[in-house]
Design an enzyme around this catalytic site. Structure first.
Site, PDB file in Angstrom:
ATOM      1  N   HIS B 331       0.799  -1.210   0.000  1.00 46.31           N
ATOM      2  CA  HIS B 331       0.000   0.000   0.000  1.00 46.31           C
ATOM      3  C   HIS B 331       0.838   1.270   0.000  1.00 46.31           C
ATOM      4  O   HIS B 331       0.433   2.280  -0.573  1.00 46.31           O
ATOM      5  CB  HIS B 331      -0.944   0.027   1.208  1.00 46.31           C
ATOM      6  CG  HIS B 331      -2.137  -0.845   1.023  1.00 46.31           C
ATOM      7  ND1 HIS B 331      -2.166  -2.139   1.481  1.00 46.31           N
ATOM      8  CD2 HIS B 331      -3.322  -0.637   0.402  1.00 46.31           C
ATOM      9  CE1 HIS B 331      -3.337  -2.673   1.154  1.00 46.31           C
ATOM     10  NE2 HIS B 331      -4.044  -1.793   0.502  1.00 46.31           N
ATOM     11  N   GLY B 332       1.966   1.246   0.649  1.00 42.65           N
ATOM     12  CA  GLY B 332       2.733   2.485   0.662  1.00 42.65           C
ATOM     13  C   GLY B 332       4.099   2.309   1.285  1.00 42.65           C
ATOM     14  O   GLY B 332       4.324   1.402   2.085  1.00 42.65           O
TER      15      GLY B 332
END
Lengths: 327, 481
Positions: B331-332
């Site tokens: 996701h990040g």
């Protein structure tokens, strides 16, 4: 395929019917005359300032100012000078004061609001601001309007045609007016939002600004009139405001606070004299200086008045407004 | 280009008209051009990455398929994995890795060296994250892996592969498709019925409502209270936990709805990405309902190759830890996503341990009853770890959790009551929709097919957007991944 097209047709017909019904409704009850300040602060200006019927014989003054008129530090809006001014006017008969003050307002915002004010056919547009309001560069939507509101107002031909084309073109370029904004500005369905107080309260005083709304303050394309900037551009902007209002305008140089220097006062005097000379042929426009109308101890900060300061300023302003209204 | 942008309102009908008029290779070329236009609308150079990924995996898949030598097959697979993950590493993770390297070097006493060399590297690596890169790299990777596993025969038609990688409805935020399912649908024009067109358009409109009327309102509230948690009251922060969970779900599932609806209008079926996750009755079920295309991807290409749950309890725990951390990091490039994955792993592991001990039923696939309400409510508290996902930073997340889980004193609200009322009303609508769906009370609504009723529904949805849209149109949340 035929079933799909029939469905599409039904949807379009239903939307058109809904749009027609929405347009046929009487004006929204959420309107500037019902309170002393825009409750949304930075949002909902198109609905908030939309024209509506007003009782015959009612005098109307529209106040365009910055935080000195909005007075965020006073919880009770009835203590502000626009409210006090309204009470004073009511002593002489039916009167309304729309307080369209906007925190940190700059010249282009006040000009756009003046164009909107003109649609109400007011008896007086009272502008209370500093001389720098019309000459310092600052991106419009950073400090006052939200970009969407400015887009809505600019997309509204009734308001936009009251302003000079270079200003409109400059502002449109800044906010990136798109075809959807024109649809939105003309849609009765979208205007139904104005009837939903919960929605309006929901968006009241939301985020300060968003990256979508433009670059930093003072950037290129800020407080400009077309390609012009600086003092000349400020004068042109002020004149545009006067024309857009289409009503008598009284410009008041706002009271100067305890931090004002002698240079500030000199700049103010020069600005007032220059504007007075330019407006001299026009009986409907006048300018007065309130630099020393309020004593320094009546200021909460360098620029904001306390409650007694608001009372003093309203007392100073009253006779001058009376004079402008009877002129 | 955004699904909720004015340009897209013109773009989508044009593409659909082209789709109706063309067939075969011309249709694929039309859709490829449309997809590249869609992807490169703001940043045209992003298209180069897409083209690179396409060329690499087209070549790798054919080479893998053509060779019987294990070494050659493995080399081409590695080239594909290294190319795709390398691209992801450079654009997405270089900043994080360099930060970790700097901290490590600092810890072993070579601070001077680390500062000068690494700061330069970080500046060089400070490039914008190409939109959707995490989605299409995973999608294209699955193509070569499936060919390597001999589960799929690669196509020689370059346009089919190019369209598989770039197909615009699901390009930038999924669902992450598998070649086995999508490639055959793209290789030849699919027949589409009036049902496909109507159901697809309804799905698109429904997605736009979820985004503009619900998710964006929640976003305004969450940005406000979580951005400055010190000034918000515990009640507002607690509401923020729920608002963010629904924001994330509604925003992301709205994108999936629009993608699935658009594809369906072209006769193409994409996989479902969400199945009402807040109706989950346990943490394991949650992951079968949330971002399904990613969780199944990680299951098939990470969890199962690691041994899955077949190598004993400890190894299963370890494998699921790796999976959760991978999902978090996907996701990040931020430590907060690792913490988010870790907390979900703890939930998951505790539940598995409890099930092993108590033999509680798994619920999976069973119909709901009112007696399931406690389990659903309990699982609903999975909203809590979402704070690590949505808060601006780990320190913000700690402040929020500390304030929510400390004794509540002082005033209940610091924000205007009206704003909190809007959020409560929207949460109420979302929760009611879940209850109706869970108890299957919306079946009759879903079965409506008459043009009159559906036409009125479309008009109602458009009117709802016109009246109820949030003041700040946000871009889709998952674009940042």
């Amino acid at each position: 395929m035929r079933r799909f097209l029939t469905t599409l047709l039904v949807a379009v017909a239903a939307l058109l019917a809904a749009e027609g019904l929405a347009r046929a409704l009487p004006p929204s009850t959420l309107h500037c005359s019902l309170t002393d300040r825009n409750p949304a602060v930075r949002y909902g200006w198109p609905g908030w300032t939309a024209p509506r019927d007003r009782p015959a014989g009612q005098r109307l003054v529209v106040v365009l100012s910055n935080s000195q008129g909005f007075a965020p530090e006073l919880e009770d809006p009835s203590l502000t000078w626009p409210s006090r001014l309204r009470r004073r006017l009511l002593e002489g008969g039916d009167a309304a004061v729309y307080n369209w003050s906007l925190n940190a307002a700059r010249g282009p915002e006040l000009a756009v609001l003046a164009a909107q004010a003109g649609r109400h056919e007011p008896d007086l547009v009272l502008v209370v601001a500093g001389s720098g309001t019309f000459s310092q560069a600052q991106a419009t939507w950073r400090v006052g309007f939200r970009a969407n509101d400015l887009r809505d107002l600019l997309a509204d031909p009734a308001a936009a045609r009251r302003l000079p084309e270079p200003l409109i073109a400059g502002l449109r370029a800044q906010v990136g007016l798109r075809w959807t904004d024109h649809v939105r500005a003309r849609s009765g369905l979208v205007r139904l939002r104005d009837r939903l107080p919960l929605l309006e309260k929901g968006i009241a005083q939301v985020a300060q600004e968003t990256p979508e709304d433009g670059g930093g303050s003072g950037g290129a394309g800020g407080n400009t009139l077309g390609a012009h900037r600086g003092e000349g551009a400020g004068d042109a902007l002020l004149d545009a405001l006067r024309q857009a209002a289409g009503a008598p305008v009284l410009f008041v140089g706002q009271p100067l606070g305890p931090g004002a220097s002698e240079a500030d006062r000199a700049a103010r005097r020069a600005f007032v004299e220059r504007t007075a000379a330019r407006w001299q042929p026009d009986a409907g426009a006048s300018i007065v200086d309130a630099a020393d109308a309020v004593t320094p101890e009546r200021f909460l900060s360098l620029t904001h008045l306390d409650a007694r300061g608001h009372a003093d300023f309203a007392a100073w302003l009253g006779p001058r407004v009376d004079d402008a209204l009877t002129r | 280009m955004l699904f909720n942008s004015p340009e897209f309102v013109l773009f989508a009908p044009l593409v659909l008209l082209g789709h109706a008029a063309l067939s075969g290779r011309a249709l694929r070329l039309w859709l490829i051009c449309a997809s590249y236009l869609f992807y490169g609308w703001g940043e045209p150079w992003y298209c180069l990455l897409l083209a690179f990924s396409t060329a690499l995996d087209y070549t790798a898949a054919l080479r893998i398929h053509a060779s019987d030598r294990a070494g050659v097959r493995k080399a081409w697979l590695l080239a594909s994995v290294a190319g795709n993950l390398g691209m992801l590493g450079v654009f997405k993770y270089s900043g994080l890795f360099l930060r970790w390297a700097g901290a490590l070097l600092g810890a072993v006493g070579v601070e001077g060296l680390s500062i000068s060399a690494l700061e330069t590297s970080v500046r060089l690596a400070d490039v914008a994250l190409p939109v959707g890169i995490s989605f299409y790299t995973f999608q294209t990777l699955s193509y070569t892996i499936d060919v390597y596993r001999r589960q799929l025969t690669p196509t020689r038609d370059f346009t089919a592969v190019a369209l598989y990688v770039a197909f615009f409805p699901q390009l930038v935020a999924g669902p992450i498709e598998r070649a086995g399912q999508l490639l055959p649908q793209l290789s030849q024009k699919q027949r589409r019925s009036a049902d496909d067109l109507i159901a697809g358009a309804t799905r698109v409109l429904w997605g736009l409502v979820k985004k503009a009327v619900f998710a964006d309102w929640f976003a305004v509230f969450v940005a406000d209270v979580w951005g400055t948690p010190e000034t918000a009251t515990p009640l507002e922060l607690f509401l923020g936990l729920h608002a963010f969970s629904f924001q994330l779900y509604l925003d992301f599932s709205a994108y999936s709805d629009i993608a699935i609806g658009l594809a369906r209008m072209m006769g193409i079926r994409l996989r479902e990405n969400f199945r009402w996750p807040f109706l989950s009755r346990n943490p394991v079920e949650f992951w079968t309902r949330w971002h399904i295309s990613l969780t199944t991807w990680v299951r098939d290409y990470v969890y199962v190759p690691l041994g899955g749950s077949n190598l004993g309890r400890n190894r299963t725990l370890f494998n699921s830890l790796i999976v959760m951390l991978a999902i978090g990091l996907w996701h990040g490039a931020d430590e907060k996503f690792l913490v988010w994955g870790l907390v979900h792993w703890v939930y998951d592991s505790l539940y598995r341990a409890w099930v092993n001990k108590r033999g509680t039923r798994w619920y999976r696939g069973k119909p709901y009853a009112w007696s399931d309400a406690p389990a659903v409510l309990f699982t609903y508290f999975l909203v809590i770890p979402q704070v690590f996902f949505g808060a601006p930073s780990l320190s913000h997340a700690w402040v929020i959790l500390q304030r929510v889980f400390s004794p509540w004193g002082g005033p209940l609200l610091s924000r205007p009551e009206g704003r909190v009322a809007v959020i409560l009303a929207l949460l109420g609508v979302a929760a009611t929709a879940h209850i109706l769906r869970g108890l299957d009370l919306d079946r009759r609504l879903r079965a409506i097919r008459s043009p009159l009723a559906v036409g009125l529904l479309w008009a109602g949805l458009i009117a709802l957007i016109a009246v109820g849209y949030a003041p700040d149109a946000e871009q889709f949340y998952y674009f940042r991944f």
